[in-house]
Enzyme design. Structure first.
Site, PDB file in Angstrom:
ATOM      1  N   CYS A 193       0.792  -1.245   0.000  1.00  0.00           N
ATOM      2  CA  CYS A 193       0.000   0.000   0.000  1.00  0.00           C
ATOM      3  C   CYS A 193       0.819   1.288   0.000  1.00  0.00           C
ATOM      4  CB  CYS A 193      -0.952   0.046   1.178  1.00  0.00           C
ATOM      5  SG  CYS A 193      -2.239  -1.214   1.128  1.00  0.00           S
ATOM      6  N   GLY A 238       0.728  -0.098  -4.904  1.00  0.00           N
ATOM      7  CA  GLY A 238      -0.584  -0.726  -4.876  1.00  0.00           C
ATOM      8  C   GLY A 238      -1.377  -0.369  -6.112  1.00  0.00           C
ATOM      9  N   ASN A 252      -0.989   1.564   5.925  1.00  0.00           N
ATOM     10  CA  ASN A 252      -0.065   0.670   5.238  1.00  0.00           C
ATOM     11  C   ASN A 252       0.480  -0.312   6.271  1.00  0.00           C
ATOM     12  OD1 ASN A 252       3.293   1.003   3.857  1.00  0.00           O
ATOM     13  ND2 ASN A 252       1.790  -0.592   3.512  1.00  0.00           N
ATOM     14  N   GLY A 253       0.309  -1.613   6.021  1.00  0.00           N
ATOM     15  CA  GLY A 253       0.797  -2.625   6.943  1.00  0.00           C
ATOM     16  C   GLY A 253      -0.219  -3.735   7.123  1.00  0.00           C
ATOM     17  N   TYR A 273      12.624  -4.686  -3.283  1.00  0.00           N
ATOM     18  CA  TYR A 273      11.595  -4.679  -4.325  1.00  0.00           C
ATOM     19  C   TYR A 273      10.581  -3.545  -4.238  1.00  0.00           C
ATOM     20  CZ  TYR A 273       7.511  -6.261  -7.020  1.00  0.00           C
ATOM     21  OH  TYR A 273       6.446  -6.329  -7.873  1.00  0.00           O
TER      22      TYR A 273
END
Length: 465
Positions: free
Chosen positions: A2, A29, A104-105, A253
């Site tokens: 995200c 995302g 986010n998470g 990445y």
């Protein structure tokens, strides 16, 4: 994975700025997107399934209310299906106001929290852990009778990974990062005010100067374009078996190479990974190629360390998204075929060192190696800038169940044979950490080592089905 983004400005450009910031973070995302804006003590929002350009047409942007404060989100799902209701930001109403929350998470105790809140009479319309966070914050604000105290109280109950941006109807913009700093979050500033973003590349794209990273456990409050409160309030649990830190896969990445996360350039980290691979797994070859995009910088690092020329091995279709974050394997396979086409003029008759960021299930690597040999490569030596994936992630990376990870079913030699490569080398965990040693935080490497504080939580991904 995200992306989250928020702004507090002296002008009413918050929606447009959020749109631009999320475009810069689209790589984090691609399943859905949303923006919530504060206008006259109310919160208006728009969200949907698809890329930013699909969810936010020019007409949608023009009709959204003006405001000084806005937050946005692009989604990569780990809990909850790919439905509009699960897209962020989540707007939650309570007795005295509204909040919007972008997350986010991944929250490892979301199931328990949801059950507790349902027992108190709260209703849920989605299956995302992010909705649980927003509802919990709203409930705590009511009980504490104060926005900031309520956010602190709610955050203390969350377990797992969370970088949060919260907007209130009173033009407050609040940033929260979990005590371990699993996911990145940073602050930027310009003459109009402040912005908060998952990565610094979004600050650059919107004309903000990077100020600093939000510290693990820190809560930052911005009002009327100024920071009015900043303090590390969340402490790590007092448990010697609990380990955590910034997800090291951000450098491998997730992040864009032009971002700087917790003091370390993503580009520099990937160059270091490539150089480490050249030292750990040298091989006689004609050229070095990288798998676009996150394998390119590591390939360049391998080239500089080995002295073997770096050559473009693929033409990339820029209109296809990142295959790793497609929600199912069929979509990932299709994306790989459409996205990468070998550049035969560069690789025909050559012995190739092929550098990629990871091998998860093995299907993508097999297709890429086969395509190079079909285009005339005489040998393909695979080098990977992350160690073998052996464990499911509980903190926001959608890694498949352990039984589906190829490294749990085959040895390195067997994987090499399976994907059709002539040799295979994974970077060691020590070399990966050394490549990222300029980072100011410790790392979470649980997906490689299995050493994490939720290793016995098999119910984490069974919470939302």
């Amino acid at each position: 994975m995200c992306a989250i983004f928020g702004v507090s400005l002296s002008s009413q450009q918050a929606v447009g700025m959020s749109y631009n910031g999320l475009l810069a973070l689209q790589h984090r995302g691609q399943e859905g997107a949303g923006i919530a804006v504060v206008n006259n003590n109310n919160i208006h929002f728009h969200k949907g399934i698809g890329l930013m350009s699909e969810v936010f047409s020019a007409n949608v942007l023009e009709t959204m209310p003006k405001g000084n404060v806005a937050i946005g989100h692009t989604r990569y799902s780990t809990t909850g299906g790919n439905k509009r209701n699960n897209m962020g930001p989540f707007v939650t109403e309570y007795l005295t106001g509204r909040i919007a929350t972008a997350h986010n998470g991944n929250i490892t105790n979301a199931k328990e929290l949801r059950e507790q809140l349902e027992g108190l009479g709260l209703k849920f319309s989605a299956t995302s852990d992010s909705e649980v966070i927003s509802s919990l914050i709203a409930y705590c604000i009511i009980n504490e009778k104060n926005t900031i105290s309520g956010i602190v109280k709610a955050a203390e109950q969350l377990k797992g990974a969370f970088s949060l941006i919260i907007a209130s109807g009173k033009n407050k913009l609040v940033a929260v990062r979990d005590p371990y700093g699993f996911r990145p979050l940073c602050l930027g500033k310009n003459e109009l005010g402040y912005t908060i973003a998952s990565e610094s590349c979004a600050l650059d794209s919107c004309g903000f100067t990077f100020e600093r990273d939000v510290k693990p456990g820190e809560i930052v409050v911005i009002e009327n374009g100024e920071i009015t409160y900043s303090e590390v309030k969340l402490l790590k649990p007092d448990n010697p078996t609990t380990t955590g830190g910034l997800c090291i896969f951000e450098y491998v990445y997730f992040a864009r190479p032009d971002s700087v996360i917790d003091g370390l350039s993503v580009y520099e980290a990937r160059m270091n990974m490539g150089a480490a691979l050249a030292k750990e797994f040298p091989v006689d070859a004609d050229i070095v190629c990288g798998v676009p995009d996150s394998g390119l910088d590591a390939a360049n690092g391998y080239c500089l360390e080995s002295g073997i020329p770096f050559v473009s091995g693929f033409v990339k279709n820029r209109y296809i998204g990142r295959s790793f974050i497609y929600p199912d394997q069929t979509q990932r396979d299709s994306a790989v075929r459409l996205k990468l086409n070998p550049l035969a003029a560069s690789i025909k008759g050559k012995r190739i060192i092929l550098v990629d960021d990871s091998i998860v299930r093995g299907t993508t690597s097999e297709k890429i190696v086969r395509s190079l040999k079909n285009a005339g490569a005489t040998k393909v030596h695979m080098r990977v800038s992350s160690p073998p994936f052996r464990h499911t992630c509980h903190y926001g990376t959608d890694i498949d169940n352990a039984e589906n990870l190829i490294a749990n079913k085959m040895s390195a030699d067997e994987i090499c044979k399976k994907i059709g490569a002539d040799s295979l080398g994974y970077i060691s965990i020590d070399a990966l950490k050394k490549s990222c040693s300029k980072c100011s935080l410790k790392f979470c490497t649980a997906c490689f080592t299995g050493n994490n504080c939720a290793r016995n939580r098999k119910d984490v991904f069974e919470s939302y089905i």
